[in-house]
Motif scaffolding. Sequence first.
Motif, PDB file in Angstrom:
ATOM      1  N   ALA A  44       0.770  -1.114  -0.043  1.00  0.00           N
ATOM      2  CA  ALA A  44       0.101   0.134   0.191  1.00  0.00           C
ATOM      3  C   ALA A  44       1.122   1.164   0.199  1.00  0.00           C
ATOM      4  CB  ALA A  44      -1.247  -0.525   1.178  1.00  0.00           C
ATOM      5  N   TYR A  45       2.093   1.409   0.851  1.00  0.00           N
ATOM      6  CA  TYR A  45       2.460   2.403   0.218  1.00  0.00           C
ATOM      7  C   TYR A  45       4.144   2.502  -0.475  1.00  0.00           C
ATOM      8  CZ  TYR A  45       1.733   3.248   5.344  1.00  0.00           C
ATOM      9  OH  TYR A  45       1.423   4.170   6.698  1.00  0.00           O
ATOM     10  N   ASP A  46       4.221   0.967  -1.042  1.00  0.00           N
ATOM     11  CA  ASP A  46       4.712   1.527  -2.322  1.00  0.00           C
ATOM     12  C   ASP A  46       4.146   1.873  -3.476  1.00  0.00           C
ATOM     13  OD1 ASP A  46       6.962   0.230  -1.293  1.00  0.00           O
ATOM     14  OD2 ASP A  46       6.577  -1.761  -2.298  1.00  0.00           O
ATOM     15  N   ALA A  47       2.665   1.959  -3.228  1.00  0.00           N
ATOM     16  CA  ALA A  47       1.345   2.552  -4.372  1.00  0.00           C
ATOM     17  C   ALA A  47       1.344   3.957  -4.112  1.00  0.00           C
ATOM     18  CB  ALA A  47      -0.265   1.856  -3.835  1.00  0.00           C
ATOM     19  N   LEU A  48       1.431   3.942  -2.599  1.00  0.00           N
ATOM     20  CA  LEU A  48       1.253   5.770  -2.686  1.00  0.00           C
ATOM     21  C   LEU A  48       2.559   6.140  -3.055  1.00  0.00           C
ATOM     22  CD1 LEU A  48      -0.374   8.798  -1.236  1.00  0.00           C
ATOM     23  CD2 LEU A  48       1.440   7.557   1.104  1.00  0.00           C
ATOM     24  N   MET A  49       3.406   5.731  -3.166  1.00  0.00           N
ATOM     25  CA  MET A  49       4.548   6.548  -3.339  1.00  0.00           C
ATOM     26  C   MET A  49       4.719   6.721  -4.529  1.00  0.00           C
ATOM     27  SD  MET A  49       6.388   7.510  -1.134  1.00  0.00           S
ATOM     28  CE  MET A  49       7.025   6.798   1.482  1.00  0.00           C
ATOM     29  N   GLY A  50       3.871   5.551  -5.420  1.00  0.00           N
ATOM     30  CA  GLY A  50       4.206   5.336  -7.019  1.00  0.00           C
ATOM     31  C   GLY A  50       3.431   6.212  -8.367  1.00  0.00           C
ATOM     32  N   GLU A  51       2.473   6.167  -7.213  1.00  0.00           N
ATOM     33  CA  GLU A  51       1.395   7.126  -7.564  1.00  0.00           C
ATOM     34  C   GLU A  51       1.448   9.213  -7.593  1.00  0.00           C
ATOM     35  OE1 GLU A  51      -1.059   6.948  -9.304  1.00  0.00           O
ATOM     36  OE2 GLU A  51      -0.771   4.714  -9.580  1.00  0.00           O
ATOM     37  N   ALA A  52       2.427   9.123  -6.216  1.00  0.00           N
ATOM     38  CA  ALA A  52       2.867  10.557  -6.091  1.00  0.00           C
ATOM     39  C   ALA A  52       4.012  10.650  -7.312  1.00  0.00           C
ATOM     40  CB  ALA A  52       3.335  10.516  -4.417  1.00  0.00           C
ATOM     41  N   ALA A  53       5.092  10.077  -7.535  1.00  0.00           N
ATOM     42  CA  ALA A  53       5.809   9.963  -8.299  1.00  0.00           C
ATOM     43  C   ALA A  53       5.483  10.280  -9.199  1.00  0.00           C
ATOM     44  CB  ALA A  53       6.855   9.077  -8.014  1.00  0.00           C
ATOM     45  N   LEU A  54       4.118   9.636  -9.563  1.00  0.00           N
ATOM     46  CA  LEU A  54       3.647   9.485 -11.753  1.00  0.00           C
ATOM     47  C   LEU A  54       3.538  11.040 -11.597  1.00  0.00           C
ATOM     48  CD1 LEU A  54       2.903   8.730 -14.316  1.00  0.00           C
ATOM     49  CD2 LEU A  54       1.100   6.983 -12.852  1.00  0.00           C
ATOM     50  N   ALA A  55       2.420  11.660 -10.618  1.00  0.00           N
ATOM     51  CA  ALA A  55       1.670  12.473 -10.487  1.00  0.00           C
ATOM     52  C   ALA A  55       2.806  13.942 -10.835  1.00  0.00           C
ATOM     53  CB  ALA A  55       0.703  12.815  -9.253  1.00  0.00           C
ATOM     54  N   ALA A  56       3.743  13.943  -9.792  1.00  0.00           N
ATOM     55  CA  ALA A  56       4.875  14.355  -9.648  1.00  0.00           C
ATOM     56  C   ALA A  56       5.692  14.656 -11.203  1.00  0.00           C
ATOM     57  CB  ALA A  56       5.739  14.579  -8.611  1.00  0.00           C
ATOM     58  N   SER A  57       5.716  13.787 -12.185  1.00  0.00           N
ATOM     59  CA  SER A  57       6.180  13.887 -13.363  1.00  0.00           C
ATOM     60  C   SER A  57       5.280  13.972 -14.380  1.00  0.00           C
ATOM     61  CB  SER A  57       6.880  12.266 -13.357  1.00  0.00           C
ATOM     62  OG  SER A  57       5.628  11.249 -14.553  1.00  0.00           O
ATOM     63  N   HIS A  58       4.552  14.267 -14.424  1.00  0.00           N
ATOM     64  CA  HIS A  58       3.229  14.584 -15.532  1.00  0.00           C
ATOM     65  C   HIS A  58       2.952  16.300 -15.059  1.00  0.00           C
ATOM     66  CE1 HIS A  58       1.453  11.506 -16.903  1.00  0.00           C
ATOM     67  NE2 HIS A  58       1.459  10.466 -16.594  1.00  0.00           N
ATOM     68  N   THR A  59       3.519  16.458 -13.569  1.00  0.00           N
ATOM     69  CA  THR A  59       3.163  18.168 -13.590  1.00  0.00           C
ATOM     70  C   THR A  59       4.510  18.910 -13.904  1.00  0.00           C
ATOM     71  OG1 THR A  59       1.871  16.560 -10.668  1.00  0.00           O
ATOM     72  CG2 THR A  59       2.621  19.541 -11.354  1.00  0.00           C
ATOM     73  N   GLU A  60       5.399  17.915 -13.980  1.00  0.00           N
ATOM     74  CA  GLU A  60       6.964  18.571 -14.610  1.00  0.00           C
ATOM     75  C   GLU A  60       7.007  18.466 -15.695  1.00  0.00           C
ATOM     76  OE1 GLU A  60      10.396  16.052 -12.652  1.00  0.00           O
ATOM     77  OE2 GLU A  60      10.154  16.808 -11.146  1.00  0.00           O
ATOM     78  N   THR A  61       6.354  18.064 -16.717  1.00  0.00           N
ATOM     79  CA  THR A  61       6.241  17.645 -17.784  1.00  0.00           C
ATOM     80  C   THR A  61       5.165  18.841 -18.885  1.00  0.00           C
ATOM     81  OG1 THR A  61       6.349  15.082 -18.039  1.00  0.00           O
ATOM     82  CG2 THR A  61       4.642  16.546 -19.581  1.00  0.00           C
ATOM     83  N   SER A  62       4.099  18.664 -17.470  1.00  0.00           N
ATOM     84  CA  SER A  62       2.949  19.943 -18.298  1.00  0.00           C
ATOM     85  C   SER A  62       3.881  21.877 -17.863  1.00  0.00           C
ATOM     86  CB  SER A  62       1.885  19.929 -16.924  1.00  0.00           C
ATOM     87  OG  SER A  62       1.351  18.622 -17.508  1.00  0.00           O
ATOM     88  N   THR A  63       4.212  21.558 -16.775  1.00  0.00           N
ATOM     89  CA  THR A  63       4.713  22.765 -16.377  1.00  0.00           C
ATOM     90  C   THR A  63       5.955  23.423 -17.379  1.00  0.00           C
ATOM     91  OG1 THR A  63       4.354  22.536 -14.114  1.00  0.00           O
ATOM     92  CG2 THR A  63       5.898  24.389 -15.176  1.00  0.00           C
ATOM     93  N   THR A  64       6.559  22.629 -18.259  1.00  0.00           N
ATOM     94  CA  THR A  64       7.422  22.640 -18.991  1.00  0.00           C
ATOM     95  C   THR A  64       7.207  23.223 -21.063  1.00  0.00           C
ATOM     96  OG1 THR A  64      10.329  20.856 -17.643  1.00  0.00           O
ATOM     97  CG2 THR A  64       9.756  21.703 -20.486  1.00  0.00           C
TER      98      THR A  64
END
Length: 222
Positions: A200-220
């Motif tokens: 469950a914690y791995d799932a949270l970390m994975g989703e947070a990392a995925l969301a962060a990568s999408h946010t960075e891509t959108s910002t760029t």
Amino acid sequence: MDVEDRRQRKARQTRNALAAAALDLILESGLDAVTVAAIAERADVTRRTFSRYFVGKEDAALDFVREDGDRINAMLRDRPGAEPPLLAYRRAVGDWLADQENPATHLRPRVRRLLALVDAEPALFAAYERIRVDAQEDSVRIIAGRLGLEEGGSDMRPAVVVDAAAGVLSAALRIWARGTSGRDHEPDAAADLASLVERAYDALMGEAALAASHTETSTTRK
């Protein structure tokens, strides 16, 4: 052992006896059929004594939730100060589940069955949520202290970390409880819960990392 130590031990024994009686009776007869008087009688104390420890039968049956929350918070306080708050909370939960000398009370016989009833019984669910919120408020204070923040300040990080981390634990416990086969005790229950919590914690970390990568891509791209 002095008089105060004996009193504290006696009070702890009485509280544990009432909690065990409430849990047993609710599983035997159902929540609606159980009275506070019956719990007190099963624990061999008076109705007045019950009221010194609990506000109702639901709180008594779920006292293990309070106990586990207290233990997780104690372990959170002991985590190294350099650990990021989310990691510290996750590792405190891992320490709690790995404690062989004093196993998590969720792993005691019959408790898994009671947890499975929480979603089905509104009164139990309400009591569970009250206890959980109290534990989380303590966690927020601990995280704020780790970050050097004033209690009640405007920094949202302690509340966000605790809500996310405790929410993951709550979700894992709910899934674990629903997966019970109906037996009072399963030898692999501890391993099952520990593994599920880690996933469950791995799932949270994975989703947070995925969301962060999408946010960075959108910002760029802007």
